[in-house]
Design a protein around this motif. Structure first.
Motif, PDB file in Angstrom:
ATOM      1  N   ALA A   1      -2.665   4.534   6.337  1.00 22.36           N
ATOM      2  CA  ALA A   1      -1.640   3.797   5.595  1.00 22.36           C
ATOM      3  C   ALA A   1      -2.075   2.363   5.347  1.00 22.36           C
ATOM      4  N   LEU A   2      -2.687   1.743   6.374  1.00 19.35           N
ATOM      5  CA  LEU A   2      -3.176   0.378   6.212  1.00 19.35           C
ATOM      6  C   LEU A   2      -4.266   0.319   5.142  1.00 19.35           C
ATOM      7  N   GLY A   3      -5.201   1.298   5.214  1.00 20.89           N
ATOM      8  CA  GLY A   3      -6.261   1.344   4.201  1.00 20.89           C
ATOM      9  C   GLY A   3      -5.707   1.572   2.811  1.00 20.89           C
ATOM     10  N   ALA A   4      -4.725   2.502   2.731  1.00 19.05           N
ATOM     11  CA  ALA A   4      -4.107   2.761   1.426  1.00 19.05           C
ATOM     12  C   ALA A   4      -3.400   1.520   0.908  1.00 19.05           C
ATOM     13  N   ALA A   5      -2.740   0.789   1.808  1.00 11.21           N
ATOM     14  CA  ALA A   5      -2.058  -0.440   1.389  1.00 11.21           C
ATOM     15  C   ALA A   5      -3.061  -1.477   0.904  1.00 11.21           C
ATOM     16  N   ILE A   6      -4.194  -1.590   1.619  1.00 18.63           N
ATOM     17  CA  ILE A   6      -5.225  -2.550   1.198  1.00 18.63           C
ATOM     18  C   ILE A   6      -5.799  -2.156  -0.151  1.00 18.63           C
ATOM     19  N   ILE A   7      -6.106  -0.841  -0.293  1.00 20.42           N
ATOM     20  CA  ILE A   7      -6.656  -0.377  -1.573  1.00 20.42           C
ATOM     21  C   ILE A   7      -5.645  -0.576  -2.688  1.00 20.42           C
ATOM     22  N   ALA A   8      -4.377  -0.206  -2.413  1.00 26.73           N
ATOM     23  CA  ALA A   8      -3.339  -0.372  -3.437  1.00 26.73           C
ATOM     24  C   ALA A   8      -3.172  -1.833  -3.809  1.00 26.73           C
ATOM     25  N   GLY A   9      -3.169  -2.703  -2.786  1.00 25.60           N
ATOM     26  CA  GLY A   9      -3.063  -4.131  -3.073  1.00 25.60           C
ATOM     27  C   GLY A   9      -4.230  -4.645  -3.876  1.00 25.60           C
ATOM     28  N   THR A  10      -5.447  -4.180  -3.508  1.00 19.82           N
ATOM     29  CA  THR A  10      -6.634  -4.598  -4.250  1.00 19.82           C
ATOM     30  C   THR A  10      -6.584  -4.116  -5.684  1.00 19.82           C
ATOM     31  N   VAL A  11      -6.175  -2.844  -5.859  1.00 19.92           N
ATOM     32  CA  VAL A  11      -6.084  -2.291  -7.218  1.00 19.92           C
ATOM     33  C   VAL A  11      -5.052  -3.053  -8.044  1.00 19.92           C
ATOM     34  N   LEU A  12      -3.884  -3.300  -7.429  1.00 15.78           N
ATOM     35  CA  LEU A  12      -2.846  -4.024  -8.160  1.00 15.78           C
ATOM     36  C   LEU A  12      -3.287  -5.437  -8.494  1.00 15.78           C
ATOM     37  N   MET A  13      -4.008  -6.069  -7.574  1.00 12.91           N
ATOM     38  CA  MET A  13      -4.540  -7.401  -7.881  1.00 12.91           C
ATOM     39  C   MET A  13      -5.529  -7.328  -9.029  1.00 12.91           C
ATOM     40  N   ARG A  14      -6.339  -6.252  -9.011  1.00 11.69           N
ATOM     41  CA  ARG A  14      -7.351  -6.106 -10.063  1.00 11.69           C
ATOM     42  C   ARG A  14      -6.718  -5.824 -11.414  1.00 11.69           C
ATOM     43  N   VAL A  15      -5.672  -4.989 -11.426  1.00  9.97           N
ATOM     44  CA  VAL A  15      -5.111  -4.572 -12.709  1.00  9.97           C
ATOM     45  C   VAL A  15      -3.992  -5.488 -13.195  1.00  9.97           C
ATOM     46  N   ILE A  16      -3.448  -6.332 -12.309  1.00 13.49           N
ATOM     47  CA  ILE A  16      -2.333  -7.187 -12.730  1.00 13.49           C
ATOM     48  C   ILE A  16      -2.651  -8.665 -12.509  1.00 13.49           C
ATOM     49  N   LEU A  17      -2.884  -9.050 -11.253  1.00 13.53           N
ATOM     50  CA  LEU A  17      -2.997 -10.468 -10.955  1.00 13.53           C
ATOM     51  C   LEU A  17      -4.243 -11.103 -11.561  1.00 13.53           C
ATOM     52  N   ARG A  18      -5.410 -10.443 -11.408  1.00 11.24           N
ATOM     53  CA  ARG A  18      -6.626 -11.043 -11.954  1.00 11.24           C
ATOM     54  C   ARG A  18      -6.573 -11.197 -13.465  1.00 11.24           C
ATOM     55  N   PRO A  19      -6.160 -10.137 -14.207  1.00 14.52           N
ATOM     56  CA  PRO A  19      -6.044 -10.341 -15.663  1.00 14.52           C
ATOM     57  C   PRO A  19      -5.071 -11.449 -16.035  1.00 14.52           C
ATOM     58  N   LEU A  20      -3.971 -11.569 -15.263  1.00 18.87           N
ATOM     59  CA  LEU A  20      -3.020 -12.636 -15.559  1.00 18.87           C
ATOM     60  C   LEU A  20      -3.628 -13.998 -15.263  1.00 18.87           C
TER      61      LEU A  20
ATOM     62  N   GLY B   1      -2.417   7.051  15.170  1.00 22.68           N
ATOM     63  CA  GLY B   1      -3.283   5.906  14.906  1.00 22.68           C
ATOM     64  C   GLY B   1      -4.083   6.083  13.620  1.00 22.68           C
ATOM     65  N   ALA B   2      -4.585   7.326  13.435  1.00 26.34           N
ATOM     66  CA  ALA B   2      -5.350   7.602  12.217  1.00 26.34           C
ATOM     67  C   ALA B   2      -4.476   7.453  10.973  1.00 26.34           C
ATOM     68  N   LEU B   3      -3.240   7.963  11.061  1.00 29.66           N
ATOM     69  CA  LEU B   3      -2.324   7.832   9.921  1.00 29.66           C
ATOM     70  C   LEU B   3      -1.960   6.377   9.664  1.00 29.66           C
ATOM     71  N   ILE B   4      -1.783   5.607  10.747  1.00 23.54           N
ATOM     72  CA  ILE B   4      -1.502   4.175  10.572  1.00 23.54           C
ATOM     73  C   ILE B   4      -2.672   3.484   9.888  1.00 23.54           C
TER      74      ILE B   4
ATOM     75  N   ALA C   1       6.340  13.593   9.677  1.00 24.15           N
ATOM     76  CA  ALA C   1       6.267  15.011  10.034  1.00 24.15           C
ATOM     77  C   ALA C   1       5.397  15.212  11.265  1.00 24.15           C
ATOM     78  N   SER C   2       4.285  14.459  11.317  1.00 26.00           N
ATOM     79  CA  SER C   2       3.403  14.579  12.477  1.00 26.00           C
ATOM     80  C   SER C   2       4.105  14.142  13.752  1.00 26.00           C
ATOM     81  N   ASN C   3       4.835  13.029  13.658  1.00 26.29           N
ATOM     82  CA  ASN C   3       5.565  12.554  14.836  1.00 26.29           C
ATOM     83  C   ASN C   3       6.654  13.543  15.250  1.00 26.29           C
TER      84      ASN C   3
ATOM     85  N   ASN D   1      -3.618  13.615  21.509  1.00 23.89           N
ATOM     86  CA  ASN D   1      -3.948  13.990  20.129  1.00 23.89           C
ATOM     87  C   ASN D   1      -2.943  13.407  19.131  1.00 23.89           C
ATOM     88  N   GLN D   2      -1.658  13.462  19.537  1.00 18.03           N
ATOM     89  CA  GLN D   2      -0.626  12.901  18.663  1.00 18.03           C
ATOM     90  C   GLN D   2      -0.814  11.397  18.509  1.00 18.03           C
ATOM     91  N   LEU D   3      -1.189  10.751  19.599  1.00 12.84           N
ATOM     92  CA  LEU D   3      -1.446   9.310  19.540  1.00 12.84           C
ATOM     93  C   LEU D   3      -2.621   9.003  18.621  1.00 12.84           C
TER      94      LEU D   3
END
Length: 594
Positions: free
Chosen positions: A355-374, A349-352, A175-177, A343-345
């Motif tokens: 998104a990167l931070g959210a992906a890292i957090i999501a990956g970390t959470v999924l590793m914590r809740v799935i991979l580590r217990p396994l 960049g901020a949204l990217i 939407a921003s783009n 400003n759009q750039l």
């Protein structure tokens, strides 16, 4: 809640590697305890069996802990926690309790509790926590808030939430783009309209106005009184018509400019241009044109010089001011567009980065809740395969992975108990085997099919000693292969003998000749605690010498009764009781004979 008093404050400690084990029915009544439980609690086995589990409850234990325990295990989930128990004399001991349900045919039939020795740190933390629970009665046993929600949220919800956040970020970025592209397009349109087209039409107006002045000057050269009329091969109307055509084009350009959504400054400049153009046309250009049409060339020339030219200069200045304002406005629009792009750039960049931070957090959470217990579960499985059943397993979450860990905790607790029980039974069986191997009586044990799986040393020695004689009736017999063979081979009708053993429900006694030796057989069935038949145990007592002695005594007594006191019992080869009996009877007969 049951309160067991008094308490002494004296702490007892479990031995390293020791486990306290008990089982209860679904009501909490004790059905089994091991020796370690009896030893540390101070109660006798008889006092514990049939008593409620809370017979060892210490008054320092908060009610919330036991409520959580029962709520958890009655729901079919395992429970792990610290428990302070009271001994019979008021002393206490701390345990790390692992409680799980016992299931039969898919239904909970009781509960198994395995306690291990806790660390000093565990005891210290439990004392502090339980003190807080006792002092604040309304405080729950488990933490609440986001952490509790997070631990109880299922994996599907977490995955969907993560996917939703990523989709939301992607939508915001898209939407921003799109907004940036639209803004850039609008800026380009404004630059085109306010900058390029405004300048184009304004300069066109200036050019046409200048050309109209030139057309008036050229029309003046058609003065018949002048010397330049001969230079023109066309009529003066050509110039006048051109002036009209240019005037129409000027009007059209000005109307185009007035139709634009110009800025207030440009509108003001444009209206000044329109007013100046009207003044120029009304008071300068048109009077000169009309004079030329009326062939008043001298008057037209005066009007051109005195009125049209000054008005044109004023109009040109005003028009130039509009052009300058349009140029400035275009530059402002370009700067605004560049700023918007920057400003759009930055936003992209901020949204990217978001998104990167959210992906890292999501990956970390999924590793914590799935991979580590396994990974933990995998390591626990390996340790269980090594025979270690005291592995720490976190069961503070109740999602799908948490349920797997709960099942693993239950399995580990039950396997640990089963292995310990199997070792205890094996130790008991070993003691029984060693005892049977130490007795002189011949003993064998067979399964339900009559297959021998145990023979004590005395029986094996007897079979080796009489192996040659046995082979006369059983050619395939081997003392070394006796264990694993069928017991029916020693009977005239093997199948009938096996059927009798299979249907045996109480002690049976018989005699059989094996290898020219007479044996008194005592057979008993073997049942487990559930009443299931496991096989049979047989005692082989060699009565050969005893029977021979009995026959000798019968013959001697018969002869003596007939008056013949000359016979004597043969003492050769006799020992023990039979030797004493033969010697005594011989003396009695000698005395009777004298």
């Amino acid at each position: 809640m049951r309160v067991n008093m008094p308490v002494t404050g004296v702490e007892r400690h479990m031995r390293e590697g020791e486990t306290i084990v008990s089982t209860t029915d679904t009501r909490g009544v004790i059905t089994h305890v091991n020796d370690a439980f009896v030893a540390i609690s101070g109660f006798s086995r008889e006092e514990l069996l049939g008593a409620p589990q809370n017979i060892v409850r210490h008054p320092d234990m908060p009610a919330a802990a036991f409520k959580d325990l029962w709520d958890t295990i009655q729901a079919g989930r395992p429970w792990v926690g610290m428990v302070k128990n009271r001994c019979k004399n008021g002393d206490h001991y701390w345990v790390e309790a692992h409680v799980t349900a016992i299931r039969q045919s898919g239904q909970i039939s009781g509960f198994l509790s395995v306690r291990r020795k806790p660390s000093l740190e565990q005891v210290s933390q439990a004392e502090a926590r339980y003190k807080i629970l006792r002092e604040s009665q309304n405080k729950g046993f488990h933490p609440s808030g986001f952490r509790a929600w997070f631990n109880n949220a299922n994996v599907r919800l977490r995955l969907l939430s993560t996917l939703g956040v990523m989709i939301l970020i992607a939508m915001v970025m898209g939407a921003s783009n799109l907004y940036g592209l639209r803004a850039s397009q609008q800026n380009l349109e404004l630059i085109q309209a306010h900058g390029v087209m405004a300048q184009l039409h304004a300069n066109r107006v200036r050019g046409l106005l200048s050309e109209n002045l030139a057309q008036v000057a050229l029309a003046l050269q058609h003065n018949p009184q002048g010397g330049t009329v001969a230079l023109h091969k066309h009529d003066v109307s050509v110039h006048l018509d051109k002036i009209n055509t240019n005037a129409a084009e000027i009007t059209k350009s000005l109307e185009y400019l007035r139709a634009l959504d110009l800025s207030p400054v440009l509108k003001e400049k444009l209206e000044a241009t329109v007013a100046a153009r009207n003044n120029f046309g009304r008071d300068g250009l048109m009077p000169a044109v009309q004079a030329i049409r009326d062939e008043f060339y001298e008057s037209a020339a005066g009007t051109l010089v005195n009125q049209a030219v000054p008005l044109y200069q004023e109009l040109d200045q005003v028009t130039q001011a509009f052009v300058d304002a349009a140029v400035a406005h275009g530059e402002e629009l370009i700067s605004r567009s560049e700023a918007g792009n920057r400003n759009q750039l930055v936003l992209s960049g901020a949204l990217i980065l978001l998104a990167l931070g959210a992906a890292i957090i999501a990956g970390t959470v999924l590793m914590r809740v799935i991979l580590r217990p396994l990974d933990v579960a995998k390591s626990v499985f390996y340790r269980i395969a090594e025979g270690k059943y005291d592995n720490p397993i976190s069961i503070d979450r109740h999602d799908e992975v948490g349920q797997v860990l709960e099942g693993l905790e239950s399995m580990q607790t039950k396997l640990g108990f089963d292995v310990a029980e199997a070792k205890r039974v094996a130790d008991e069986n070993l003691r029984i085997r060693q005892a049977l191997d130490s007795v002189s009586t011949n003993v064998r044990i067979a399964d339900n099919d009559g297959r021998v799986f145990y023979a004590n040393k005395a029986l094996l020695a007897t079979l080796r000693r009489t192996e040659t004689a046995i082979r006369k009736s059983i050619p395939s017999f081997s003392a070394e292969r006796f264990i694993g063979s069928s017991i029916g081979a020693f009977y005239p009708d093997p199948q009938a003998a096996l059927n009798r053993l299979a249907n045996l429900r109480e002690t049976a006694r018989s005699e059989i000749v094996i290898g020219e030796r007479l044996y008194a057989l005592t057979s008993n069935p073997i049942f487990n605690d559930a009443g299931e038949r496991l096989g049979s145990v047989g005692e082989w007592r060699d009565r050969t010498d005893e029977a021979a002695t009995e026959k000798e005594i019968a013959d001697l007594v018969g002869a003596a009764a007939a008056g013949d006191f000359s016979q004597r019992l043969d003492v050769a080869g006799k020992d023990g009781f039979f030797l004493q009996l033969a010697t005594g009877i011989n003396k009695l007969v000698e005395t009777s004979e004298r």
